[in-house]
Design a protein around this motif. Structure first.
Motif, PDB file in Angstrom:
ATOM      1  N   ALA A 108      67.071  31.715 -12.527  1.00 16.69           N
ATOM      2  CA  ALA A 108      67.793  30.696 -13.293  1.00 16.69           C
ATOM      3  C   ALA A 108      67.839  29.363 -12.539  1.00 16.69           C
ATOM      4  O   ALA A 108      67.387  29.253 -11.398  1.00 16.69           O
ATOM      5  CB  ALA A 108      69.177  31.169 -13.691  1.00 16.69           C
ATOM      6  N   GLY A 135      65.610  30.218  -9.493  1.00 15.59           N
ATOM      7  CA  GLY A 135      64.296  30.708  -9.904  1.00 15.59           C
ATOM      8  C   GLY A 135      63.225  29.629  -9.945  1.00 15.59           C
ATOM      9  O   GLY A 135      62.162  29.848 -10.527  1.00 15.59           O
ATOM     10  N   TYR A 136      63.491  28.467  -9.368  1.00 19.88           N
ATOM     11  CA  TYR A 136      62.518  27.376  -9.421  1.00 19.88           C
ATOM     12  C   TYR A 136      62.055  27.014  -8.012  1.00 19.88           C
ATOM     13  O   TYR A 136      62.445  26.000  -7.458  1.00 19.88           O
ATOM     14  CB  TYR A 136      63.120  26.182 -10.172  1.00 19.88           C
ATOM     15  N   LYS A 163      56.649  36.400 -15.723  1.00 20.68           N
ATOM     16  CA  LYS A 163      56.716  35.981 -14.320  1.00 20.68           C
ATOM     17  C   LYS A 163      57.478  36.996 -13.461  1.00 20.68           C
ATOM     18  O   LYS A 163      57.044  37.375 -12.370  1.00 20.68           O
ATOM     19  CB  LYS A 163      57.411  34.618 -14.276  1.00 20.68           C
ATOM     20  N   GLY A 185      66.980  36.327 -19.061  1.00 26.72           N
ATOM     21  CA  GLY A 185      68.023  35.300 -19.035  1.00 26.72           C
ATOM     22  C   GLY A 185      69.417  35.814 -18.702  1.00 26.72           C
ATOM     23  O   GLY A 185      70.410  35.113 -18.956  1.00 26.72           O
ATOM     24  N   ASP A 188      72.108  33.643 -16.831  1.00 23.17           N
ATOM     25  CA  ASP A 188      72.747  32.603 -17.653  1.00 23.17           C
ATOM     26  C   ASP A 188      73.929  33.194 -18.419  1.00 23.17           C
ATOM     27  O   ASP A 188      74.954  32.539 -18.613  1.00 23.17           O
ATOM     28  CB  ASP A 188      71.737  32.007 -18.640  1.00 23.17           C
ATOM     29  N   ARG A 211      71.464  34.956 -31.296  1.00 20.04           N
ATOM     30  CA  ARG A 211      70.746  34.027 -30.427  1.00 20.04           C
ATOM     31  C   ARG A 211      70.074  32.922 -31.247  1.00 20.04           C
ATOM     32  O   ARG A 211      70.063  31.756 -30.866  1.00 20.04           O
ATOM     33  CB  ARG A 211      69.708  34.812 -29.628  1.00 20.04           C
ATOM     34  N   ARG A 218      64.534  28.541 -31.359  1.00 17.08           N
ATOM     35  CA  ARG A 218      63.795  29.762 -31.031  1.00 17.08           C
ATOM     36  C   ARG A 218      63.053  30.335 -32.236  1.00 17.08           C
ATOM     37  O   ARG A 218      62.344  31.327 -32.101  1.00 17.08           O
ATOM     38  CB  ARG A 218      64.763  30.832 -30.517  1.00 17.08           C
ATOM     39  N   ARG A 221      59.306  31.062 -31.818  1.00 18.44           N
ATOM     40  CA  ARG A 221      59.058  32.183 -30.928  1.00 18.44           C
ATOM     41  C   ARG A 221      59.403  33.499 -31.624  1.00 18.44           C
ATOM     42  O   ARG A 221      58.691  34.483 -31.521  1.00 18.44           O
ATOM     43  CB  ARG A 221      59.990  31.971 -29.730  1.00 18.44           C
TER      44      ARG A 221
END
Ligand code: UDP
Length: 240
Positions: A108, A135-136, A163, A185, A188, A211, A218, A221
């Motif tokens: 995150a 996570g970056y 990933k 996620g 979060d 969601r 979304r 997707r």
């Protein structure tokens, strides 16, 4: 024995059985990892061989989502039910707090894992969160080293799919952890940044609808998700 659904083998477990299996993996020498595929994973894995291999190679494969359990029904291989990643994680943390196991939170945006850690420690008194990392990151080595330095038993890897699955396969063994769980996620949600679907939605298997209501963007997707059921019907008709 795993139940094969559109190319991925699932463990057919109740949430309680999944929790026991997770605990057993933490108690067993060596590195293990768990994955929580939903319909999006199945669609992606069809076209992505390394991702598919990462899912097939996991020690625990949990059916996260009604899309997967519907597809299983259509295929005539019904599963006991779904085991959500968040539910699995909650059960594991209750046990970890009791047994003094060490949890590391990875993923995150910066600051989110720390916020999640504070909330989780409040929810599970005694829970030992030994480290966190966002996570970056551009280099994997220092992150693996940080997990090892903090002697983590369990790592929640929340980098999004595929990933996180590829990361667990590649870096898990060097981290010294016993169990990594790919949880998308979830940080979060634990941090309170993303709202989890209310219980009524969860009971009906309508988390996806909740969601979508929260994040209408979304829709693109998500509109592909019924394809999983179409694929399952196709397989059924072909008598596979
Ligand atoms: N994320 C990350 N590093 C990345 C890409 C994503 O830590 O390089 C995080 C992102 O911040 C989010 C999570 O991974 O917390 C993925 O969330 P998403 O809801 O897209 O994943 P899902 O649960 O649907 O797989």
């Amino acid at each position: 024995m795993r139940t094969e659904i559109l190319g991925v083998g699932f463990d057919d477990l109740t949430p309680e059985e999944a929790a026991r299996r997770g605990q057993a993996l933490v108690e067993t020498e060596g590195f293990h990892y768990a994955v929580t595929p939903n319909p999006e994973f199945l669609l992606a894995a069809k076209k992505d061989a390394p991702f598919r291999r990462a899912l097939l190679g996991a020690d625990l494969v949990l059916a996260d989502g009604v899309g997967v359990t519907y597809a299983a029904k259509i295929l005539g291989r019904p599963l006991k039910g779904r085991v959500t990643g968040i539910g699995f994680a909650q059960g594991l943390m209750t046990w970890m707090a009791r047994t003094g196991k060490r949890l590391y939170l990875l993923g995150a945006k910066p600051g989110v894992a720390e916020l999640a850690a504070a909330n989780l420690k409040a929810q599970h008194p005694g829970l030992l969160v030994c480290g966190t990392h966002d996570g970056y990151f551009s280099e994997d080595g220092p992150v693996v080293e940080d997990i090892r330095a903090h002697a983590a038993d369990v790592v929640f890897v929340c980098l999004g799919a595929p990933k996180q699955e590829l990361w667990m396969v590649k870096h898990g063994p060097a981290s010294g952890a016993r169990l990594m769980v790919g949880l998308g996620g979830s940080l979060d949600v634990f941090a309170g940044i993303v709202e989890r679907a209310p219980e009524g939605f969860q009971r009906l298997g309508l988390e996806w609808l909740f969601r979508l209501m929260k994040e209408p963007s979304r829709i693109g997707r998500m509109s592909k998700l019924p394809l999983v059921l179409v694929d399952a019907l196709g397989e059924r008709v072909r008598g596979k």
